[in-house]
Design an enzyme around this catalytic site. Structure first.
Site, PDB file in Angstrom:
ATOM      1  N   ARG A 443      90.355  44.759   6.395  1.00  0.00           N
ATOM      2  CA  ARG A 443      90.675  43.764   5.125  1.00  0.00           C
ATOM      3  C   ARG A 443      92.062  42.964   5.599  1.00  0.00           C
ATOM      4  O   ARG A 443      92.969  42.745   4.638  1.00  0.00           O
ATOM      5  CB  ARG A 443      90.679  44.407   4.014  1.00  0.00           C
ATOM      6  CG  ARG A 443      90.337  43.448   2.911  1.00  0.00           C
ATOM      7  CD  ARG A 443      90.819  44.092   1.388  1.00  0.00           C
ATOM      8  NE  ARG A 443      90.317  43.183   0.468  1.00  0.00           N
ATOM      9  CZ  ARG A 443      90.644  43.413  -0.891  1.00  0.00           C
ATOM     10  NH1 ARG A 443      91.466  44.494  -1.119  1.00  0.00           N
ATOM     11  NH2 ARG A 443      90.060  42.728  -1.768  1.00  0.00           N
ATOM     12  N   ASP A 534      85.956  62.334  -4.447  1.00  0.00           N
ATOM     13  CA  ASP A 534      85.783  63.810  -4.056  1.00  0.00           C
ATOM     14  C   ASP A 534      86.483  64.605  -4.941  1.00  0.00           C
ATOM     15  O   ASP A 534      87.437  64.046  -5.727  1.00  0.00           O
ATOM     16  CB  ASP A 534      86.277  63.784  -2.757  1.00  0.00           C
ATOM     17  CG  ASP A 534      87.768  63.732  -2.471  1.00  0.00           C
ATOM     18  OD1 ASP A 534      88.630  63.884  -2.973  1.00  0.00           O
ATOM     19  OD2 ASP A 534      87.869  62.523  -1.535  1.00  0.00           O
ATOM     20  N   GLU A 614      76.278  37.329 -27.005  1.00  0.00           N
ATOM     21  CA  GLU A 614      76.329  38.305 -26.009  1.00  0.00           C
ATOM     22  C   GLU A 614      77.768  39.368 -26.697  1.00  0.00           C
ATOM     23  O   GLU A 614      77.881  40.141 -26.559  1.00  0.00           O
ATOM     24  CB  GLU A 614      76.696  37.717 -24.859  1.00  0.00           C
ATOM     25  CG  GLU A 614      75.505  37.226 -24.018  1.00  0.00           C
ATOM     26  CD  GLU A 614      75.758  36.348 -22.734  1.00  0.00           C
ATOM     27  OE1 GLU A 614      75.042  36.466 -21.912  1.00  0.00           O
ATOM     28  OE2 GLU A 614      76.976  35.695 -22.826  1.00  0.00           O
TER      29      GLU A 614
END
Ligand code: DGJ
Length: 730
Positions: A443, A534, A614
């Site tokens: 990136r 994790d 909405e």
């Protein structure tokens, strides 16, 4: 409960439903005798049988007894180069160049409560919720002691493990492999389940039978990775959600890892899990110790669902730390998909204003607020507000957000730097790079050498200034590339094999400092979505952005796979705009809401662009989430239908611990004309309770709902979803 049978040198660890056992034998080898459903008062060593096998060597002590070989017996922590040819747990390089490790039982100690590991994450307990056993093994020739740690969390059926290696000799030794866990089975007719994928599609379940040889998953990317999760399962071939024996093993580690299973010649199997041996070599000077990260095991005799619920309970109560281990986390709105880098103070306040009116509680300013950051080519490393974009800085912006009754959160990517930054210009040597090689970019950015304390101190100093400049309640800690060119200017050549692990320790160090200095700040972990999802990160960051893919239908798979180990409250999940930014799919707002609510809930869209209808729907979603929060996030989680196997629908359910309430979530895949009538069988209810559904008068018994099912409504349109609540009456 930990039981030691002194006469036979047998250690038995009992949890509520499971038993784990090992035995120090006549040659002082520590053998693994059993892990499975609870058996009281047992000596299971008779399960281990030996007879002479050609090409399986016998240790010196065995003398003429050719029946005894390490190669065929289940080991508690396998050795290397001395007669067991299966996967080693430890590999030492001794000063004479040999690569062997030969471990003999030396003793043990019991400790109250749960051990802790300095600088590493781990499950924790209050008072006597857990007990610790430490078994001491010794390699006498190498003068190295290996301490095996066991934490027994009886109520949640969790056993944690860790390993500490101490050099008691006078010379250096090098550790080339040090597994956190070794688990031997006297069988190999097991399936292995792993959770795999890629950026934008993490933790997809894969299941297959063990076959001869070694099967493994792992990461050498410096992070635990999008590709494979450090959580694996082994189970009976016919085990499923609701029945069968299954074992889960998670590693609380956020860097390179390997989980490998070897199915050996005599149809035994061995699972080892720990730091990946690739480019790992740790020098241990005389008197020094090395600690391998923690692993945590759950054994379930009631299928995958029971295993997941045990992990969820354990993670919520013993891994997520105060103050977020019970408290409701705020509903947030994040501006990333709404604006990307293109925002002003006014446009941010505009989104926050709309959000506040709908009951949303936290505004998160994502990437692009600092340095020269207007795209992803520059600015990382310069954690000062871009005054052109946000005149007056956070001092001006944050009070405007707070005035709306909202909390303020901020995005950071502390581990990274762009070459186009003041930090890099001042300290080009602070990045991971191999001298003489041009480093790879990811990136467009480079990785700061977090193994170095001076680098971490500088970044933390900058972070503290940001945090001091305004009232900040939340940090999104991002990390957007894999590690390459792993070499540190801070270490000599012989110690470069330590850099990957020291990097992870550095990340933990900074996160721990943050947690210590700002305990009230909620940190959301992120690694291009779920690239570092994790147990290690969860100790510091109680929620993790589950994936950069925010499409509700793709999320069904991602959140389904994630749920095998990690509870709903840890999975960052947002309602985003349609067509979805990542795959162009259009899904109903209701579906997006239902999927995101079974996660650390938020919105990631320009709410100003929503229609009045909405907005009304979003307002009621937020309200409903707050009402049902306890159930959604802390209820027992049941998977009712898999997004991988059942095209008709994916369904899941949360049930209160007293089984008086439940919430059922159903998302349909493709709808068709004249569809069949379907019923959904629920789980986890009390068979004798009568349940009211969504407050209607009709009552259904728990038994009926679980055995016969609930008639699903007929639905139309693309990807419809619905949610209903059950309440026991009387
Ligand atoms: C990757 C994250 O996963 C996104 O949510 C967003 O924060 C971007 N980085 C910002 O660069």
């Amino acid at each position: 409960m930990i039981v030691f049978d002194q006469e036979n040198r047998i250690f038995t660890l009992h949890t509520l439903n499971t038993t784990y056992q090992m035995k120090a034998d006549r040659y002082h080898m520590l053998l693994h005798t059993y892990y499975g459903s609870r058996i009281d008062d047992c000596d299971l060593s008779s399960l281990i049988r030996c007879e002479g096998r050609s090409f399986s060597p016998n240790p010196d002590e065995a003398g003429s007894n050719r029946d005894y070989s390490l190669d065929v017996m289940p080991q508690e922590y396998s050795t290397c180069g001395v007669g067991d040819f299966r996967l080693p747990s430890i590999e030492l390089e001794l000063p004479n160049g040999s690569h062997t490790a030969d471990l003999r039982y030396e003793g043990f100690r019991l400790e109250k409560g749960k051990y802790t590991l300095e600088g590493l994450p781990g499950f924790y307990c209050a008072g006597d919720e857990a007990e610790t056993l430490v078994i001491l093994l010794k390699d006498f020739a190498a003068q190295v002691t290996v301490e095996l740690y066991y934490g027994v969390f009886e109520a949640v059926d969790l056993i944690t493990r860790a390993v500490r290696v101490v050099n008691q000799g006078r010379e250096k030794v090098r550790i080339c492999r040090c597994e956190s866990l070794c688990l031997d089975f006297l069988r190999s007719d097991l399936d292995m389940i792993t959770f795999n994928g890629h950026h934008l599609m993490e933790r997809c379940l894969d299941r297959g039978p063990l076959r001869p040889g070694i099967q493994s998953v792992g990461s050498v990317r410096g992070t635990s990775s999008h590709q494979h999760n450090p959580f694996v399962m082994l189970c009976d071939r016919d085990a499923d959600e609701d029945m069968g024996l299954c074992y889960g093993v998670m590693l609380l580690y956020s860097g390179n890892f390997e989980a490998a299973v070897e199915c050996s010649q005599y149809e035994n199997s061995r699972l080892v899990m720990g730091i990946h041996p690739y480019h790992f070599c740790w020098t241990l000077n005389s008197g020094e110790a090395f600690t391998a990260p923690e692993a945590a095991m759950v054994c379930s005799t009631g299928g995958f669902g029971q295993m997941s619920r045990q992990y969820h309970r354990a993670i919520r109560a013993h891994l997520i730390r105060d103050p977020y281990n019970g408290r409701r986390k705020p509903v947030l709105v994040n501006n990333w998909e709404a604006t990307y880098f293109d925002f002003t103070a006014d446009s941010l306040v505009g989104i926050a204003r709309e959000a506040a009116a709908l009951g949303i509680e936290l505004f998160v300013m994502d990437d692009g607020w600092f340095g020269s950051r207007n795209d992803d080519n520059s600015g990382l490393g310069d954690w000062q507000v871009n005054q052109k974009k946000l005149p007056g800085g956070l001092k001006a912006l944050v009070p405007r957000i707070k005035a709306l009754g909202m909390k303020f959160g901020i995005w950071m990517e502390p581990e990274m730097v762009n070459e186009d930054s003041d930090l890099y210009r001042a300290h080009p040597d602070w990045v991971l790079h191999v001298p003489g090689r041009a480093p790879s970019r990811g990136r467009g950015q480079l990785v700061l050498d977090f193994s170095r304390e001076d680098v971490r101190d500088c970044i933390y100093g900058q972070m503290k200034e940001v945090l001091a400049s305004a009232e900040i309640s939340y940090i999104k800690w991002d990390m957007n590339r894999s590690l390459t060119d792993v070499w540190s200017a801070g270490l000599p050549a012989r110690q470069q094999g330590e850099v990957y692990h020291r990097y992870v320790l550095g990340v933990y160090d900074l996160l721990e400092r943050l947690h210590h200095d700002y305990p009230h700040i909620l940190i959301e972990g992120c690694c291009g979505g779920g690239g570092r999802f994790d147990g290690g990160m969860l100790y510091y960051t109680p929620q993790i952005w589950c994936s950069d893919d925010s499409d509700a239908i793709d999320r069904l798979r991602i959140q389904y796979g994630t749920s095998f180990c990690y509870p709903v409250c840890t999975m960052g999940a947002h309602v985003s705009a349609v067509p979805n930014e990542q795959n162009g799919r259009v899904t109903p707002l209701k579906t997006r809401g239902i999927v995101a609510m079974s996660g650390a809930f938020g919105y990631e869209m320009d709410l100003g662009k929503c229609t009045a209808e909405e907005k009304r729907e979003i307002g009621s979603q937020v309200e409903s989430f707050k009402t049902h929060y306890e159930l959604l996030h802390h209820g027992d989680y049941y998977r009712l239908g898999s997004p991988f196997q059942d095209n008709a629908y994916t369904a899941w359910e949360q049930v209160s611990p007293d089984r008086r309430e439940a919430i059922v979530n159903v998302v349909l895949g493709c709808t068709h004309a004249a569809p069949p009538f379907r019923t959904l069988r629920l789980k986890g209810l009390h068979p004798a309770y009568q349940y009211q559904i969504d407050g209607s008068d009709a009552l259904y018994s728990g038994e009926t709902l679980m055995k016969a099912g609930y008639p699903l409504p007929q639905m139309q349109g693309d990807y419809p979803a619905f949610q209903f609540c059950l309440k026991a009456v009387g």
